[in-house]
Every structure is written in C-alpha cells, then in structure tokens.
Design a protein around this motif. Structure first.
Motif, short mmCIF file in Angstrom:
data_model
loop_
_atom_site.label_atom_id
_atom_site.label_comp_id
_atom_site.label_asym_id
_atom_site.label_seq_id
_atom_site.Cartn_x
_atom_site.Cartn_y
_atom_site.Cartn_z
N UNK A 92 -1.16 4.71 4.69
CA UNK A 92 -1.04 3.31 4.28
C UNK A 92 -2.41 2.65 4.22
N UNK A 93 -3.27 3.00 5.15
CA UNK A 93 -4.62 2.43 5.14
C UNK A 93 -5.39 2.82 3.89
N UNK A 94 -5.18 4.06 3.42
CA UNK A 94 -5.83 4.51 2.19
C UNK A 94 -5.30 3.72 1.00
N UNK A 95 -3.98 3.53 0.95
CA UNK A 95 -3.39 2.75 -0.15
C UNK A 95 -3.93 1.33 -0.16
N UNK A 96 -4.03 0.72 1.02
CA UNK A 96 -4.54 -0.65 1.11
C UNK A 96 -6.01 -0.72 0.70
N UNK A 97 -6.79 0.29 1.10
CA UNK A 97 -8.21 0.31 0.74
C UNK A 97 -8.38 0.41 -0.78
N UNK A 98 -7.56 1.24 -1.41
CA UNK A 98 -7.62 1.37 -2.87
C UNK A 98 -7.25 0.06 -3.55
N UNK A 99 -6.24 -0.63 -3.03
CA UNK A 99 -5.84 -1.92 -3.59
C UNK A 99 -6.97 -2.93 -3.47
N UNK A 100 -7.59 -2.99 -2.28
CA UNK A 100 -8.67 -3.95 -2.05
C UNK A 100 -9.88 -3.67 -2.94
N UNK A 101 -10.26 -2.41 -3.04
CA UNK A 101 -11.50 -2.07 -3.75
C UNK A 101 -11.37 -2.10 -5.26
N UNK A 102 -10.14 -2.12 -5.75
CA UNK A 102 -9.95 -2.24 -7.19
C UNK A 102 -9.55 -3.66 -7.58
N UNK A 103 -9.70 -4.59 -6.64
CA UNK A 103 -9.38 -5.98 -6.95
C UNK A 103 -7.92 -6.20 -7.29
N UNK A 104 -7.05 -5.35 -6.76
CA UNK A 104 -5.63 -5.49 -7.01
C UNK A 104 -5.16 -4.88 -8.31
N UNK A 105 -6.06 -4.23 -9.07
CA UNK A 105 -5.66 -3.64 -10.34
C UNK A 105 -4.90 -2.32 -10.15
N UNK A 106 -5.02 -1.73 -8.98
CA UNK A 106 -4.39 -0.43 -8.75
C UNK A 106 -3.87 -0.35 -7.33
N UNK A 107 -2.55 -0.33 -7.19
CA UNK A 107 -1.90 -0.13 -5.91
C UNK A 107 -1.05 1.13 -6.01
N UNK A 108 -1.58 2.26 -5.56
CA UNK A 108 -0.86 3.53 -5.73
C UNK A 108 0.36 3.61 -4.82
N UNK A 109 1.33 4.38 -5.25
CA UNK A 109 2.51 4.60 -4.43
C UNK A 109 2.24 5.74 -3.45
N UNK A 110 3.09 5.82 -2.44
CA UNK A 110 2.98 6.93 -1.48
C UNK A 110 3.16 8.26 -2.20
N UNK A 111 4.01 8.26 -3.25
CA UNK A 111 4.23 9.48 -4.00
C UNK A 111 3.02 9.94 -4.79
N UNK A 112 2.06 9.04 -4.98
CA UNK A 112 0.80 9.40 -5.64
C UNK A 112 -0.23 9.90 -4.64
N UNK A 113 -0.32 9.23 -3.51
CA UNK A 113 -1.39 9.51 -2.54
C UNK A 113 -1.11 10.75 -1.69
N UNK A 114 0.08 10.86 -1.12
CA UNK A 114 0.32 11.94 -0.17
C UNK A 114 0.25 13.34 -0.78
N UNK A 115 0.75 13.56 -2.00
CA UNK A 115 0.57 14.89 -2.59
C UNK A 115 -0.89 15.25 -2.80
N UNK A 116 -1.72 14.27 -3.15
CA UNK A 116 -3.15 14.53 -3.33
C UNK A 116 -3.82 14.83 -2.00
N UNK A 117 -3.41 14.14 -0.95
CA UNK A 117 -3.96 14.43 0.37
C UNK A 117 -3.54 15.84 0.81
N UNK A 118 -2.29 16.21 0.51
CA UNK A 118 -1.82 17.55 0.87
C UNK A 118 -2.62 18.62 0.12
#
Length: 212
Positions: free
Chosen positions: A27-53
């Motif tokens: 969740x912290x990674x998702x929030x960091x991505x949202x913050x650093x893209x100025x709200x233009x990109x808020x990825x879903x868990x289904x996007x982030x966790x497979x890439x982390x795996x």
C-alpha cells in the motif's frame, strides 16, 4: 495504467527505485506512486503485487512478513540493476515532473476559466437587474425597487456561494489526490477575485441614482 506516465518496463524500474529509498509495504508503494505522479497514476494492487513478485523471482527484491504486513526491500542485485540503468531512471523522473507540471497548469486554467465565467455572470446579472429595476420603478414606484434589490442580492449570494463551493472542491480534490498546488495558481485566483470585486463595485456605482 496510464501509458503517458510509465512506458513499458518503466514501472518495474521505478519500483526498484522506490524500494532503494526504503523498504515498503504494498500500500505504501501505491501511495508513493500516486503522490509522485501528482495523482495522474494510482495503480491497483493487481498491477503492483505481480510486478513485485516478478522482481522477487529475479532476485532483485526480497520480502519479509511482519504480522499481517509484507515488507518488500531491494537486494544487492536490484541495486546493481539500478546502477546500470541510471540514465533510464533519470528519464522516468523527468517524465513524472512533466506530468505534475501539466496538472498544475490544468488547475490554473480551470480557476481562470471559472473566474471569467463568474465575472461574466455578475456583469450580466447586474445589467439585467438595472434594466428591470428601471422598468419597475417607472411602472410600480420606487418601493418595489427595494424588493427587487433584495431578490437580486439573494441571487448574487447564490452565484458567489456556488462559485466558492466549486473552486474549493476542485482545489481540495486535486490536493487530496496528491496533486501539486503551485503558489502561482493561488496568486492568479487572488488577482481574478480582486478584478471581479472591482467589476461589481463599478457596476454598483453606475446603477446608483445621482443626487442631482
């Protein structure tokens, strides 16, 4: 996903960059991505966790479980890959900065357009009210003009309150999504409000009956 923010393979590299700063949970990674893209990109868990795996399978990321939370951390191999792709990472960072600047520009333009619309509405309302007041004064006497003025005042209050609510909602929503609110946007808003106030003052002065 928003391709304009992350091209193919860029998100994978940026995840390594985030974890290079500090270990983080999903969740912290998702929030960091949202913050650093100025709200233009808020990825879903289904996007982030497979890439982390996938990064974990490649030995670039490790994970530890702390209670009910899984913490991800970059490995030495992950740092080595970051070092070899430093130029690519710089390009990604520049792209994110461009996205944030674009959002700030859009917010500024939205405020300016709202102010132009408000000034036009106020000017039109004042002009229509002057015409109506003169017509009523001739046919019904000056006593009815006071009632008309009270009606116009309520209408003006409604216009101003609606504008305030809209702009306030837009600004708060933008900041809540992680967008950047530049000082120049606020300065533009202050100038536009000042212009609108002067326009109202001039309109009122023009409609004030002469003592002579």
């Amino acid at each position: 996903m928003t391709p304009a923010v992350f091209s193919h393979g860029d998100l994978r590299l940026y995840l390594l960059s985030l974890l290079n700063e500090a270990p983080q949970h999903g969740y912290g990674i998702i929030q960091a991505l949202t913050d650093r893209t100025g709200g233009t990109y808020t990825p879903s868990a289904g996007t982030i966790y497979p890439r982390l795996a996938k990064l974990e399978e490649e030995g670039l990321v490790s994970k530890t479980v702390e209670g009910r939370t899984t913490i991800y951390a970059i490995t030495d191999a992950g740092r080595a890959e970051l070092a070899t792709r430093e130029d690519d990472l710089v390009g990604i960072e520049e792209g994110l900065a461009d996205s944030v600047r674009l959002i700030a520009s859009e917010v500024r333009q939205s405020v300016q357009e709202a102010m132009r619309s408000l000034r036009a509405d106020l000017a039109t309302a004042a002009q229509e009210e002057r015409k109506s007041a003169k017509a009523r004064a001739r046919s019904e006497g000056m006593s009815d003009e006071r009632a008309s003025s009270r009606e116009a005042l309520h209408r003006a209050d409604a216009v101003v309150n609606a504008f305030r609510a809209q702009v306030r909602t837009d600004l708060r929503t933008h900041v809540a999504r992680g967008g950047v609110l530049e000082a120049t946007v606020v300065s533009d808003l202050e100038r536009a409000l000042d212009d609108a106030a002067h326009a109202v003052t001039r309109a009122l002065a023009a409609s004030t009956p002469s003592d002579t």
